[in-house]
Design an enzyme around this catalytic site. Structure first.
Site, PDB file in Angstrom:
ATOM      1  N   ARG A 107       0.881  -1.180   0.000  1.00 55.34           N
ATOM      2  CA  ARG A 107       0.000   0.000   0.000  1.00 55.34           C
ATOM      3  C   ARG A 107       0.907   1.215   0.000  1.00 55.34           C
ATOM      4  O   ARG A 107       1.675   1.436   0.955  1.00 55.34           O
ATOM      5  CB  ARG A 107      -0.929  -0.008   1.209  1.00 55.34           C
ATOM      6  CG  ARG A 107      -1.684   1.294   1.375  1.00 55.34           C
ATOM      7  CD  ARG A 107      -2.839   1.190   2.351  1.00 55.34           C
ATOM      8  NE  ARG A 107      -3.953   0.469   1.769  1.00 55.34           N
ATOM      9  CZ  ARG A 107      -5.191   0.481   2.251  1.00 55.34           C
ATOM     10  NH1 ARG A 107      -5.477   1.178   3.334  1.00 55.34           N
ATOM     11  NH2 ARG A 107      -6.157  -0.192   1.651  1.00 55.34           N
ATOM     12  N   HIS A 134      -7.041   0.473  -6.912  1.00 53.05           N
ATOM     13  CA  HIS A 134      -7.296  -0.381  -5.740  1.00 53.05           C
ATOM     14  C   HIS A 134      -7.931  -1.691  -6.231  1.00 53.05           C
ATOM     15  O   HIS A 134      -9.107  -1.966  -5.960  1.00 53.05           O
ATOM     16  CB  HIS A 134      -8.220   0.348  -4.767  1.00 53.05           C
ATOM     17  CG  HIS A 134      -8.227  -0.217  -3.375  1.00 53.05           C
ATOM     18  ND1 HIS A 134      -7.429  -1.266  -2.969  1.00 53.05           N
ATOM     19  CD2 HIS A 134      -8.960   0.135  -2.271  1.00 53.05           C
ATOM     20  CE1 HIS A 134      -7.663  -1.539  -1.695  1.00 53.05           C
ATOM     21  NE2 HIS A 134      -8.582  -0.710  -1.257  1.00 53.05           N
ATOM     22  N   GLN A 137      -9.925  -4.168  -3.889  1.00 57.52           N
ATOM     23  CA  GLN A 137     -11.249  -3.675  -3.501  1.00 57.52           C
ATOM     24  C   GLN A 137     -12.285  -3.997  -4.578  1.00 57.52           C
ATOM     25  O   GLN A 137     -13.416  -4.396  -4.272  1.00 57.52           O
ATOM     26  CB  GLN A 137     -11.193  -2.162  -3.270  1.00 57.52           C
ATOM     27  CG  GLN A 137     -12.517  -1.572  -2.835  1.00 57.52           C
ATOM     28  CD  GLN A 137     -12.951  -2.075  -1.467  1.00 57.52           C
ATOM     29  OE1 GLN A 137     -12.184  -2.010  -0.521  1.00 57.52           O
ATOM     30  NE2 GLN A 137     -14.158  -2.581  -1.357  1.00 57.52           N
ATOM     31  N   ASP A 229     -17.094   6.989  -1.824  1.00 54.12           N
ATOM     32  CA  ASP A 229     -15.874   6.738  -1.054  1.00 54.12           C
ATOM     33  C   ASP A 229     -15.613   8.040  -0.303  1.00 54.12           C
ATOM     34  O   ASP A 229     -16.231   9.074  -0.591  1.00 54.12           O
ATOM     35  CB  ASP A 229     -14.748   6.417  -2.056  1.00 54.12           C
ATOM     36  CG  ASP A 229     -13.394   6.164  -1.411  1.00 54.12           C
ATOM     37  OD1 ASP A 229     -13.336   5.889  -0.199  1.00 54.12           O
ATOM     38  OD2 ASP A 229     -12.377   6.234  -2.140  1.00 54.12           O
ATOM     39  N   CYS A 269     -16.407   1.423   0.051  1.00 54.71           N
ATOM     40  CA  CYS A 269     -15.296   0.515   0.393  1.00 54.71           C
ATOM     41  C   CYS A 269     -14.889   0.629   1.851  1.00 54.71           C
ATOM     42  O   CYS A 269     -14.198  -0.242   2.366  1.00 54.71           O
ATOM     43  CB  CYS A 269     -14.116   0.769  -0.526  1.00 54.71           C
ATOM     44  SG  CYS A 269     -13.312   2.371  -0.275  1.00 54.71           S
ATOM     45  N   ARG A 296     -13.715  -8.697   1.096  1.00 53.84           N
ATOM     46  CA  ARG A 296     -12.278  -8.427   0.949  1.00 53.84           C
ATOM     47  C   ARG A 296     -11.474  -9.666   1.348  1.00 53.84           C
ATOM     48  O   ARG A 296     -10.432  -9.968   0.766  1.00 53.84           O
ATOM     49  CB  ARG A 296     -11.859  -7.222   1.814  1.00 53.84           C
ATOM     50  CG  ARG A 296     -12.434  -5.883   1.369  1.00 53.84           C
ATOM     51  CD  ARG A 296     -11.912  -5.495  -0.012  1.00 53.84           C
ATOM     52  NE  ARG A 296     -10.466  -5.584  -0.072  1.00 53.84           N
ATOM     53  CZ  ARG A 296      -9.609  -4.623   0.324  1.00 53.84           C
ATOM     54  NH1 ARG A 296     -10.083  -3.474   0.751  1.00 53.84           N
ATOM     55  NH2 ARG A 296      -8.304  -4.796   0.238  1.00 53.84           N
TER      56      ARG A 296
HETATM   57  N1   CP Z   1     -11.339  -0.411   1.783  1.00 58.42           N
HETATM   58  C1   CP Z   1     -10.078  -0.461   2.289  1.00 58.42           C
HETATM   59  O1   CP Z   1      -9.089  -0.637   1.564  1.00 58.42           O
HETATM   60  O2   CP Z   1     -10.019  -0.309   3.634  1.00 58.42           O
HETATM   61  P1   CP Z   1      -8.704  -0.168   4.532  1.00 58.42           P
HETATM   62  O3   CP Z   1      -8.100   1.179   4.242  1.00 58.42           O
HETATM   63  O4   CP Z   1      -9.188  -0.291   5.932  1.00 58.42           O
HETATM   64  O5   CP Z   1      -7.745  -1.275   4.137  1.00 58.42           O
HETATM   65  N1  NVA Z   2      -9.824   6.748  -1.656  1.00 57.50           N
HETATM   66  C1  NVA Z   2      -9.461   6.229  -0.358  1.00 57.50           C
HETATM   67  C2  NVA Z   2      -9.647   4.752  -0.320  1.00 57.50           C
HETATM   68  C3  NVA Z   2      -9.407   4.117   1.021  1.00 57.50           C
HETATM   69  C4  NVA Z   2      -9.561   2.633   1.020  1.00 57.50           C
HETATM   70  C5  NVA Z   2      -8.029   6.599  -0.047  1.00 57.50           C
HETATM   71  O1  NVA Z   2      -7.199   6.603  -0.964  1.00 57.50           O
HETATM   72  O2  NVA Z   2      -7.733   6.919   1.107  1.00 57.50           O
END
Ligand code: CP
Ligand code: NVA
Length: 309
Positions: A107, A134, A137, A229, A269, A296
């Site tokens: 990440r 992502h 997701q 989101d 999400c 997930r």
């Molecule tokens: N939806 C998602 O990726 O959640 P987290 O940031 O908690 O991993």
């Molecule tokens: N768009 C959000 C998604 C989190 C899962 C972010 O990038 O923080």
């Protein structure tokens, strides 16, 4: 279908058949999850490094639990724990981890960083959220939609919110699976032109329609699925005031959703920051956000079970 050794940076490089295979694999693993046979551990002896430059609940927990259930071992490597956080390069991190683990999930902020990991890695790299995509997701989202609607092809998904990572990946994944996507964002927050072009290319193959608008009502009209989101993605905390003002007309309300099909489902999400959709929508019978969150786990199990060497 053999996906062993493949990386997963986005759904762009995965065919509709490969996405379908991963969804079917998710269903197979989900069906046996509760009664998982402990003598069947397909990833026994395998390890996964999990680089997290940003926070996570769902991605971290689902991946660690998945590795446990499949018999492997996951290592949580936050920026505070590994040298990457204090100046060691992605290039060197990738070369070192490749010699010790069987896959790396990452990440990151910049999508170029997962591309750099792939460039120097000899093991699969799985994108666990970048500024651009992502994919994990979206596999969970597609599985959840199919479970609730019985199909994917021909459905209309409306995105109301920011045109960034999750939206980009939904456009790609849905277009590949034959779903219409209507994206409503404030002006200046549209998905990037290259993502729109890619989604349109995939939509041409399946006959799906991709629409980009600043009109939330027109995007949601006759939608089967309404998705949003957080308006403030991780790393954008300093833009909160400006973004909340820009997105004021894009809050998912019951009134907005009254334009969707009467049996629409609401997805998010998570994490839900209480600004992007009202409590009435989030807690309504239309909301399937916790089925989405659970999936997930089942979808990352399918990814790990098939990509790790
Ligand atoms: N939806 C998602 O990726 O959640 P987290 O940031 O908690 O991993
Ligand atoms: N768009 C959000 C998604 C989190 C899962 C972010 O990038 O923080």
């Amino acid at each position: 279908m053999d996906l062993k050794g493949r990386s997963l940076l986005s759904l762009v490089d995965y065919t509709a058949e490969e996405i379908r295979f991963l969804l079917d694999e998710s269903k197979r693993l989900k069906a046996k999850f509760k009664a998982f046979e402990r003598n069947e551990l397909p990833l026994e002896g395998l390890t996964l490094g999990m680089i997290f430059q940003k926070r996570s609940t769902r991605t971290r927990v689902s991946t660690e639990v998945a590795m446990y259930y499949l018999g492997g071992h996951a290592l949580f490597l936050s920026s505070a724990d590994i040298q990457l956080g204090s100046g060691e390069t992605i290039k060197d991190t990738s070369r070192v981890l490749s010699r010790m683990v069987d896959g790396v999930l990452a990440r990151v902020y910049a999508h170029e960083d997962v591309e750099e990991l792939v460039k120097y890695s000899t093991v699969p790299i799985i994108n666990a959220l970048s500024d651009k995509y992502h994919p994990l997701q979206i596999l969970a989202d597609l599985l959840t939609i199919e479970e609730h609607k019985g199909r994917l092809e021909g459905l209309k998904l409306a995105w109301v919110g920011d045109g960034n990572n999750v939206c980009n990946s939904l456009m790609i994944g849905c277009a590949k699976m034959g779903m219409d996507v209507s994206v409503a964002t404030p002006k200046g927050y549209e998905p990037s032109n290259d993502t729109i072009a890619l989604a349109e290319e995939f939509a041409d193959v399946t006959g799906a329609n991709i629409t980009i608008t600043s009109n939330a009502v027109s995007a949601v009209t006759d939608a089967d699925i309404v998705v949003t989101d957080t308006f403030i993605s991780m790393g954008e905390e300093d833009q909160e005031k400006a973004k909340l003002a820009a997105f004021n007309d894009y809050i998912v309300t019951e009134e907005l959703c009254s334009n969707a099909k009467s049996d629409y489902v609401f997805m998010h999400c998570l994490p839900y920051k209480h600004k992007e959709a009202t409590e009435e929508v989030f807690e309504s019978d239309h909301s399937i956000v916790f089925d989405e969150a659970e999936n997930r786990l089942h979808t990352v199990m399918a990814v790990l079970n098939n990509l790790l060497r």
